[in-house]
Enzyme design. Structure first.
Site, PDB file in Angstrom:
ATOM      1  N   ARG A  53       0.860  -1.196   0.000  1.00 14.64           N
ATOM      2  CA  ARG A  53       0.000   0.000   0.000  1.00 14.64           C
ATOM      3  C   ARG A  53       0.887   1.234   0.000  1.00 14.64           C
ATOM      4  O   ARG A  53       1.292   1.736   1.042  1.00 14.64           O
ATOM      5  CB  ARG A  53      -0.886  -0.009   1.247  1.00 14.64           C
ATOM      6  CG  ARG A  53      -1.776   1.228   1.404  1.00 14.64           C
ATOM      7  CD  ARG A  53      -2.662   1.083   2.626  1.00 14.64           C
ATOM      8  NE  ARG A  53      -3.446   2.299   2.908  1.00 14.64           N
ATOM      9  CZ  ARG A  53      -2.974   3.323   3.629  1.00 14.64           C
ATOM     10  NH1 ARG A  53      -1.749   3.294   4.149  1.00 14.64           N
ATOM     11  NH2 ARG A  53      -3.743   4.383   3.838  1.00 14.64           N
TER      12      ARG A  53
ATOM     13  N   SER B  61     -12.838  -2.482   1.597  1.00 10.98           N
ATOM     14  CA  SER B  61     -12.966  -1.822   2.904  1.00 10.98           C
ATOM     15  C   SER B  61     -14.422  -1.465   3.138  1.00 10.98           C
ATOM     16  O   SER B  61     -15.068  -0.921   2.246  1.00 10.98           O
ATOM     17  CB  SER B  61     -12.183  -0.504   2.922  1.00 10.98           C
ATOM     18  OG  SER B  61     -10.852  -0.709   2.562  1.00 10.98           O
TER      19      SER B  61
ATOM     20  N   LYS C 153      -3.150   6.226   8.467  1.00 13.36           N
ATOM     21  CA  LYS C 153      -4.044   6.588   7.354  1.00 13.36           C
ATOM     22  C   LYS C 153      -4.603   7.968   7.688  1.00 13.36           C
ATOM     23  O   LYS C 153      -5.409   8.118   8.605  1.00 13.36           O
ATOM     24  CB  LYS C 153      -5.167   5.569   7.208  1.00 13.36           C
ATOM     25  CG  LYS C 153      -6.188   5.863   6.092  1.00 13.36           C
ATOM     26  CD  LYS C 153      -7.286   4.805   6.085  1.00 13.36           C
ATOM     27  CE  LYS C 153      -8.460   5.133   5.183  1.00 13.36           C
ATOM     28  NZ  LYS C 153      -8.200   4.912   3.747  1.00 13.36           N
TER      29      LYS C 153
END
Ligand SMILES: Cc1ncsc1CCOP(=O)(O)O
Ligand SMILES: C=C1C=NC(C)=NC1=N
Ligand SMILES: [Mg+2]
Length: 214
Positions: A43, A115, A144
């Site tokens: 990611r 998600s 995040k």
């Protein structure tokens, strides 16, 4: 790969980009694998992440090779075209990314993770053909920037109480110390960035989860 995907793969699902790994992502990934992670998601996102597409592709190929050696599934976050291009085992997308239904068509036989933040979104992800869902943030997170508010294990419990059995991983601020309630609430696994990627000893950090995963 989808045929081989099973919820046990989610047990200790490590996620990282270069921005999460002060010690170097390849070194950290190898140590995390030695410590027993069961799945990896690349990611590359947010402050400090690579911005050269070529750099991202060549790093993804190197990380994928490390995962293949260890026979653990290699997942790409967000970038479906990159996943297809390098033959990754699957992709993980958010609500705002390309529609899961379209991705399902592009990635036949591959792992599709979505998600979700509610049981309604979970039902939609299931209908769209998701192989697993990521639910969080469970606890506050600094990995995040645009994370929604931490909800504890409430949403995980809602999804299980609604009778949905889809493979489910909890995410957000999870450590070996606070992981047990995530499993107790019905998650099949925990997804972790910083408690492994920023650990002094990522192998030991990963290993400490195995006491809880059983
Ligand atoms: C990608 C993502 N999605 C919800 S929270 C989060 C970040 C999790 O990182 P950490 O395990 O370091 O809290
Ligand atoms: C946002 C996310 C939620 N869950 C998982 C597993 N990965 C992600 N990138
Ligand atoms: Mg996304």
């Amino acid at each position: 790969m989808r045929a081989e995907f099973q919820k046990e793969n989610l047990s200790l699902y490590f996620i990282a980009g270069t921005q999460d790994c002060p010690a170097g992502i390849e070194t950290v990934l190898r140590q995390a694998i030695e410590g027993g992670i069961t799945m990896f998601q690349f990611r590359e996102k947010g402050p400090g992440s690579l911005d050269s597409k070529d750099d991202i592709v060549s790093l993804a190929i190197r990380l994928q090779a490390i995962c293949r050696e260890a026979a653990i599934p290699f997942i790409i976050n967000d970038d479906v075209d990159l996943a297809v291009k390098i033959g990754a085992d699957g992709v993980h997308v958010g609500q705002e990314d390309e529609k899961a239904l379209e991705i399902r068509a592009k990635l036949k036989g591959k792992i599709l993770g979505v998600s979700v933040h509610s049981s309604e979104e979970a039902a939609k992800a299931k209908a769209d053909g998701a192989d697993y869902i990521g639910v969080g943030p469970v606890y506050p997170t600094t990995s995040k920037a645009d994370a929604k508010e931490a909800r504890g294990t409430e949403v995980i419990r809602d999804i299980r109480l609604a009778g949905m059995q889809i493979p489910l991983v909890g995410i957000g601020g999870i450590t070996a110390e606070n992981a047990a309630p995530v499993f107790a609430s019905g998650a099949d696994g925990v997804s972790v960035i910083s408690s492994i990627s920023r650990a002094q000893d990522p192998k030991e950090a990963a290993r400490r989860f195995s006491a809880i995963i059983g």
